[in-house]
Write an enzyme that holds these catalytic residues in place. Structure first.
Site, short mmCIF file in Angstrom:
data_model
loop_
_atom_site.label_atom_id
_atom_site.label_comp_id
_atom_site.label_asym_id
_atom_site.label_seq_id
_atom_site.Cartn_x
_atom_site.Cartn_y
_atom_site.Cartn_z
N GLU A 107 -26.58 7.04 3.35
CA GLU A 107 -25.74 6.34 2.37
C GLU A 107 -24.49 7.16 2.04
O GLU A 107 -23.40 6.60 1.82
CB GLU A 107 -26.53 6.05 1.10
CG GLU A 107 -25.78 5.21 0.09
CD GLU A 107 -26.65 4.81 -1.09
OE1 GLU A 107 -27.20 3.69 -1.06
OE2 GLU A 107 -26.78 5.63 -2.03
N ASP A 164 -31.32 -4.39 -8.62
CA ASP A 164 -32.60 -3.79 -9.00
C ASP A 164 -32.81 -4.10 -10.48
O ASP A 164 -31.97 -3.73 -11.31
CB ASP A 164 -32.57 -2.29 -8.76
CG ASP A 164 -33.92 -1.62 -8.95
OD1 ASP A 164 -34.68 -2.07 -9.83
OD2 ASP A 164 -34.21 -0.65 -8.23
#
Length: 254
Positions: free
Chosen positions: A197, A220
């Site tokens: 990432e 999330d």
């Protein structure tokens, strides 16, 4: 850039190791309901346990393709090797089979429609933890020794590693560049703070995505339900990260 929606074949790439197989059935069931409805889709599943992939019937014009890959002892190594595998298969196989690639994590579920509106030459998604955040809050790699290093005065967004993609040739360039940078770090005994990432964010700083997706495409619920978020299209599944990633636990259970 023009998109002919009637001739699209999408390749969705999933990476599944050990316990992550348990998330696959829910992922595929919800994808069949909400992802690229009415279009051809190949689900490319990278896993070290192809025998554990559930037997799910998908709609006409859609296909599950299981690709066996090597397992690694550390979850961080598994995470970083994604770029290597995507770049390799993009050049050797995907370029001949699909028009676009959508690279996602499997410990997720779809809860609303995700269609051709996401597609572009290359797209990235704002990380749910950094939507609207100031640059100084981004968890970029800040050590100059790493190839993922981003100076404090650079960068516009913090991108999620769990939802990116684009045309196969563009995804190949992205993943090849990131893989080379990861290997260069490895040769220096350096590991970027957020593995692949971090390298993805470095790439997007200097090679801007042609489309930016908001956090409704990757959310999330641990971040709550802020007022700006009108829809939650792709949601993280609650899980015990420590149990999933712990090697001893995996060996005992698998």
């Amino acid at each position: 850039f023009r998109l002919c929606s009637q001739s699209i074949t999408n390749g969705k790439i999933l990476f599944i190791y050990f316990r992550y197989v348990v998330f696959l059935q829910k992922f595929l069931e919800t994808a069949e309901t909400y992802f690229m409805v009415g279009h051809r889709v190949k689900y490319y599943i990278f896993t070290d346990r192809p025998e554990a992939v559930p037997n799910i019937t998908v709609k006409a014009g859609r296909e599950i393709v299981t690709l066996r890959v090597q397992n690694y002892s550390r979850w961080q190594e598994i995470s970083m090797r994604r770029m290597e595998m995507i770049s390799h298969y993009s050049q050797q196989r995907f370029i001949h089979e699909v028009d676009f690639l959508v690279c996602v994590d499997v410990d997720m579920r779809f809860s609303d429609h995700v269609g051709v509106e996401i597609l572009s030459e290359v797209f990235g998604t704002i990380h749910p933890g950094f939507y609207g955040a100031e640059r100084n809050r981004f968890t970029y790699e800040r050590r100059p020794i790493s190839e993922a290093y981003i100076p404090p005065d650079e960068g516009d967004f913090y991108y999620a590693g769990g939802f990116f993609g684009g045309m196969v040739a563009e995804v190949y360039k992205l993943t090849k560049k990131c893989h080379k940078a990861i290997m260069a770090d490895k040769n220096k005994s350096v590991e970027a703070v957020w593995q692949e990432e971090s390298h993805l964010n470095k790439y997007f700083v200097y090679h801007k995505p042609t489309k930016l997706l908001s956090s409704e495409y990757l959310w999330d619920n641990n971040y709550g339900s802020p007022q700006f978020l009108k829809k939650k299209r792709f949601l993280s599944v609650p899980k015990n990260h420590a149990a999933i990633r712990n090697k001893r636990s995996l060996q005992l259970k698998c």
